[in-house]
Scaffold this motif. Structure first.
Motif, mmCIF file in Angstrom:
data_model
loop_
_atom_site.group_PDB
_atom_site.id
_atom_site.type_symbol
_atom_site.label_atom_id
_atom_site.label_comp_id
_atom_site.label_asym_id
_atom_site.label_seq_id
_atom_site.Cartn_x
_atom_site.Cartn_y
_atom_site.Cartn_z
ATOM 1 N N ASN A 233 27.125 36.347 39.631
ATOM 2 C CA ASN A 233 26.126 37.351 39.242
ATOM 3 C C ASN A 233 26.727 38.752 39.243
ATOM 4 O O ASN A 233 26.507 39.539 38.337
ATOM 5 C CB ASN A 233 24.947 37.322 40.228
ATOM 6 N N VAL A 234 27.494 39.067 40.306
ATOM 7 C CA VAL A 234 28.080 40.402 40.436
ATOM 8 C C VAL A 234 29.125 40.639 39.345
ATOM 9 O O VAL A 234 29.224 41.724 38.779
ATOM 10 C CB VAL A 234 28.698 40.587 41.842
ATOM 11 N N ALA A 235 29.886 39.582 39.019
ATOM 12 C CA ALA A 235 30.908 39.724 37.980
ATOM 13 C C ALA A 235 30.258 40.001 36.626
ATOM 14 O O ALA A 235 30.777 40.781 35.824
ATOM 15 C CB ALA A 235 31.746 38.446 37.919
ATOM 16 N N ILE A 236 29.106 39.396 36.375
ATOM 17 C CA ILE A 236 28.436 39.577 35.090
ATOM 18 C C ILE A 236 27.724 40.933 35.041
ATOM 19 O O ILE A 236 27.806 41.657 34.060
ATOM 20 C CB ILE A 236 27.429 38.423 34.829
ATOM 21 N N GLU A 237 27.027 41.280 36.111
ATOM 22 C CA GLU A 237 26.300 42.555 36.130
ATOM 23 C C GLU A 237 26.649 43.333 37.401
ATOM 24 O O GLU A 237 26.110 43.068 38.471
ATOM 25 C CB GLU A 237 24.788 42.299 36.058
ATOM 26 N N PRO A 238 27.572 44.304 37.316
ATOM 27 C CA PRO A 238 28.067 44.985 38.521
ATOM 28 C C PRO A 238 26.992 45.675 39.359
ATOM 29 O O PRO A 238 27.165 45.834 40.560
ATOM 30 C CB PRO A 238 29.051 46.015 37.955
ATOM 31 N N ALA A 239 25.864 46.060 38.747
ATOM 32 C CA ALA A 239 24.809 46.739 39.526
ATOM 33 C C ALA A 239 24.245 45.832 40.616
ATOM 34 O O ALA A 239 23.716 46.317 41.620
ATOM 35 C CB ALA A 239 23.687 47.195 38.605
ATOM 36 N N VAL A 240 24.381 44.529 40.436
ATOM 37 C CA VAL A 240 23.877 43.577 41.427
ATOM 38 C C VAL A 240 24.590 43.780 42.772
ATOM 39 O O VAL A 240 24.015 43.556 43.835
ATOM 40 C CB VAL A 240 24.053 42.124 40.916
#
Lengths: 426, 159
Positions: free
Chosen positions: B98-105
């Motif tokens: 999830n973090v790799a796809i959307e850094p704001a996570v």
């Protein structure tokens, strides 16, 4: 359909401000990012809300216009000798100020539901200990202690949004860099995410605190078990505590259930103070209700006390063993009560409840509760955070501005407006 | 943690209940068949002696019970119990994919796009792109971070 972003959630005192909401035709169709408590707040409150003002008189309940209900409330409050002004833990900061002003004007008693904040905040000031801001903890804390706090029941997004899992400026990998310890009397859901799971014998918190204090300052290690915690668990806990650079302690409402709660909180604050001589250490109370922290801070600022504030002699006095709502109800001191968004029946003992049922009560409520059911005057108010704005104090003392996004029903006022009207007419 | 790991299915558990004759009627040895069964690359029906020979009847019954959760799991061999989910979001924030796809996570904010593996919607976990999960075949990683951070044991890794 409209997509609204960054809406602060009013489900609990964390006020997560990253909620995305789909609104269509004045109703909420989807809520993204909020926990189950927040979703319940956003979606269910609209369906179950109170819509009509009611007056209960001579054994009959009749629906009236809001203005008439307010007039009736003013009549009750004006004719009463001593009034209980109770609640406000789910209200905005502005409403709390009005509540205090009302209590002062009519010489009543201002009290609110029991909260860990009431006891912690004055001690923080006394010992000069810093309250831990959630953003700072997110960025820097590498050792997190949850003391008597079961986040999985109360503050669901605390770990994922503010403390354990997010990657911060200094704690770059999030959970891998952080050490989590839970101190509780039993195994809770939150112990699943903790490396140190300290289960204390009931009533031995003070013993544990003094042992941590000794081990921290004297570099010595104990040979025996500590308050039911094995020597090995305690030693590894102390080892990690000593190696940490930023320690964040969260005190939950579990501590409130101890017999010597005042002493325990005082000793926790003292412990934090002594740890902070060698490293950064903060303490943050986890407020039970939406704005428990706001009630605490505002009453502290205005009167110098945090709860059970009596205005009957003109100046504010607080002596919980005398002026608390339960004690005064049991002595039959009050002859009217105004309760603002608080289910008082769940906070006081049955004997006090019986006394409360004997006096006329005014309830300002969003949703049907036991209070609105038994009140002499029930005034429905608009939904805080959904229909009316204002400021709410987060559990760490930061003020968060609400962003209302729905239109309130006609002829319905916000709690702030209702209190303003009552204040101007008395 | 120890308890959690022991609830997982292992190839040996399956192997013990197979005929163990290495007849290769299915095209594999029994151990290989057990591993492939766990990865859901073969089905139990391919082991014909197990069904035809009455002496394996008891084993067959046990095997069917054993692999029942496996068959109902997702392709990543994870089971999600939505009724247990409380929407805390621990799994969504902790998930490395999830973090790799959307850094704001990484900052604890719930994903805004629908590109991520999963998100929290209406107070419950919602799967969006299962194929982006690190456990997805063929590059299956033995990642179970979502399981170990879950407060309410709503996420369960089957194997």
């Amino acid at each position: 359909m409209k997509k609204l972003t960054d809406i602060p959630c009013t489900g609990c005192s964390l006020l997560c401000d990253d909620i995305v909401i789909d609104v269509s035709d004045g109703s909420i169709s989807k809520v993204y990012g909020s926990c189950s408590h927040g979703t319940k707040r956003f979606k269910e409150v609209l369906a179950t809300r109170l819509l009509e003002a009611k007056i209960f008189e001579n054994g009959i309940t009749r629906s009236v216009a809001t203005e008439d209900a307010i007039d009736k409330a003013v009549e009750i409050l004006s004719s009463a000798e001593k009034v209980l002004v109770y609640g406000f833990e789910n209200s905005t900061n502005e409403t709390i100020e009005l509540g205090l002003a009302l209590a002062e004007k009519i010489g009543g008693t201002f009290d609110t539901s029991p909260s860990i904040c009431h006891l912690t905040v004055p001690l923080l000031e006394k010992y000069g200990v810093r309250i831990g801001e959630l953003e700072e903890i997110l960025d820097k804390a590498d050792f997190i202690v949850f003391w008597g706090a079961n986040l999985a029941d109360t503050h669901l997004r605390q770990a994922s949004r503010y403390s354990v899992f997010p990657r911060g400026e200094i704690v770059k990998t999030g959970r891998e860099n952080r050490i989590v310890a839970t101190i509780d009397v039993r195994k809770t859901k939150v112990t699943r995410i903790a490396q140190h799971q300290l289960i204390v014998n009931i009533g031995e918190d003070l013993d544990l605190i003094s042992k941590i204090q000794d081990a921290f300052s004297q570099e010595s290690s104990t040979e025996d078990d500590v308050a039911g915690i094995s020597q090995l668990s305690f030693a590894t806990f102390m080892h990690d505590l000593k190696n940490a650079t930023f320690v964040a302690v969260f005190v939950g409402s579990g501590v409130m259930y101890s017999i010597n709660v005042d002493q325990i909180i005082e000793n926790i604050v003292k412990l934090v103070k002594s740890i902070s001589t060698k490293k950064t250490c903060t303490v943050t109370p986890l407020a039970e209700n939406l704005n428990s922290m706001g009630v605490t801070l505002i009453s502290k600022k205005k009167t110098g006390f945090t709860y059970a504030i009596d205005f009957s002699n003109g100046s504010p006095v607080s002596n919980p063993s005398v002026t608390s709502v339960t004690n005064q109800l049991l002595r039959g001191n009050f002859d009217a009560a105004i309760i603002v968004k608080s289910d008082i029946f769940t906070h006081i003992p049955r004997s006090a409840t019986k006394q409360l049922l004997k006096i006329p009560t005014i309830a300002l409520e969003e949703i049907p509760t036991l209070v609105s059911e038994f009140a002499s005057v029930t005034i429905p108010v608009t939904l805080t955070g959904l229909e009316t704005g204002g400021y709410i104090t987060r559990t760490d003392g930061k003020k968060i501005e609400l962003k209302p996004f729905l239109k309130p029903p006609k002829n319905m006022f916000s709690e702030e407006e209702v209190l303003r009207k009552i204040l101007s007419k008395i | 943690m120890k308890n959690k790991l022991s609830t997982r299915l292992t190839p040996l558990q399956i192997y013990k209940l197979l005929p163990k004759t290495n007849c290769k009627l299915c095209g594999h040895t029994c151990m290989s068949f057990a591993i492939k069964l766990l990865q859901r690359e073969v089905t139990l029906e391919q082991c014909t002696p197990l069904f035809n020979d009455p002496k394996y009847a008891e084993n067959l019954k046990q095997l069917q019970e054993l692999i029942a959760p496996l068959l109902s799991a997702m392709q990543t061999l994870i089971q999600i119990d939505e009724d247990k989910c409380i929407g805390c979001g621990n799994c969504v924030i902790a998930c490395p994919a999830n973090v790799a796809i959307e850094p704001a996570v990484a900052k604890g904010i719930n994903p805004r796009t629908t590109d991520v593996v999963f998100t929290v919607e209406d107070g419950k976990i919602k799967m969006l792109n299962l194929d982006k999960c690190r456990r997805n075949p063929p590059h299956r990683l033995n990642c179970n971070i979502c399981e170990i951070v879950c407060y309410s044991e709503a996420i369960k890794v089957i194997a």
